[in-house]
Design a protein around this motif. Sequence first.
Motif, PDB file in Angstrom:
ATOM      1  N   SER A 129     -53.221 -23.808  57.722  1.00 59.74           N
ATOM      2  CA  SER A 129     -52.456 -22.623  58.090  1.00 59.74           C
ATOM      3  C   SER A 129     -52.376 -22.534  59.608  1.00 59.74           C
ATOM      4  O   SER A 129     -53.167 -23.159  60.320  1.00 59.74           O
ATOM      5  N   PHE A 130     -51.385 -21.769  60.047  1.00 67.28           N
ATOM      6  CA  PHE A 130     -51.193 -21.581  61.476  1.00 67.28           C
ATOM      7  C   PHE A 130     -51.772 -20.218  61.832  1.00 67.28           C
ATOM      8  O   PHE A 130     -51.255 -19.179  61.404  1.00 67.28           O
ATOM      9  N   ASN A 131     -52.867 -20.227  62.577  1.00 66.73           N
ATOM     10  CA  ASN A 131     -53.534 -18.967  62.941  1.00 66.73           C
ATOM     11  C   ASN A 131     -53.335 -18.690  64.416  1.00 66.73           C
ATOM     12  O   ASN A 131     -53.748 -19.477  65.261  1.00 66.73           O
TER      13      ASN A 131
ATOM     14  N   GLY B 254     -49.976 -26.382  69.435  1.00 63.11           N
ATOM     15  CA  GLY B 254     -49.335 -25.993  70.689  1.00 63.11           C
ATOM     16  C   GLY B 254     -47.825 -26.089  70.623  1.00 63.11           C
ATOM     17  O   GLY B 254     -47.108 -25.231  71.145  1.00 63.11           O
ATOM     18  N   GLU B 255     -47.335 -27.129  69.923  1.00 62.39           N
ATOM     19  CA  GLU B 255     -45.886 -27.321  69.815  1.00 62.39           C
ATOM     20  C   GLU B 255     -45.261 -26.241  68.934  1.00 62.39           C
ATOM     21  O   GLU B 255     -44.167 -25.752  69.216  1.00 62.39           O
ATOM     22  N   ILE B 256     -45.949 -25.874  67.862  1.00 64.43           N
ATOM     23  CA  ILE B 256     -45.431 -24.817  66.985  1.00 64.43           C
ATOM     24  C   ILE B 256     -45.416 -23.481  67.742  1.00 64.43           C
ATOM     25  O   ILE B 256     -44.456 -22.724  67.690  1.00 64.43           O
TER      26      ILE B 256
ATOM     27  N   PRO C  71     -40.373 -18.645  66.232  1.00 66.62           N
ATOM     28  CA  PRO C  71     -39.129 -17.852  66.311  1.00 66.62           C
ATOM     29  C   PRO C  71     -39.383 -16.402  66.711  1.00 66.62           C
ATOM     30  O   PRO C  71     -40.394 -15.819  66.336  1.00 66.62           O
ATOM     31  N   MET C  72     -38.458 -15.854  67.496  1.00 61.85           N
ATOM     32  CA  MET C  72     -38.541 -14.458  67.906  1.00 61.85           C
ATOM     33  C   MET C  72     -38.337 -13.554  66.692  1.00 61.85           C
ATOM     34  O   MET C  72     -38.892 -12.473  66.608  1.00 61.85           O
TER      35      MET C  72
END
Length: 173
Positions: free
Chosen positions: A26-28, A117-119, A124-125
Amino acid sequence: MIVELADIISCENKEVSKQVEIELMSFNSRLGEFPIVKKAPFVLKFTNEENKRLFIRGEADVTIAIPCDRCLTDVDKEFHILIDKELDLTNQNEEKRMDETDYMVGTNLDVDKLIFGEILVSWPMKVLCKEDCKGICKRCGANLNVTECQCQKTEPDPRMAAIQDIFNKFKEV
Ligand SMILES: [Zn+2]
Ligand SMILES: [Zn+2]
């Protein structure tokens, strides 16, 4: 996944391609925790240019479930990540090299930190499940894309309507 780059860093003009994997589930971030619903192994190409520069290049596709800003339904958002990094190899001080990037620890590349870091920079705004998402009713919480709630049909209280008018005028100014 950690990739050992000592053999590439110590060998002038060496060029190597390695298949790597993203271990993140997951992206935390401070925005919250978002499950990674799709990812695949990808190839990173490492080039040691005259013992001066190390290039890290590759492409990865990651899909993350992010709630719609209006109705909170999860949206599968695809990230096409282009990696194009250049590290200074003339700087022999490893501690300083670590300062510049958080994904390199000594001669070890942390693929997950690199991807993270790239994600983060391409986050997205705004995320919408569809352009004309109707959102959720602020009174009853119903998802207005799926159902019509009764709230809208209720005649607004005339006193509330007057206040609403003032707000609307205020907005127009
Ligand atoms: Zn929505
Ligand atoms: Zn409602």
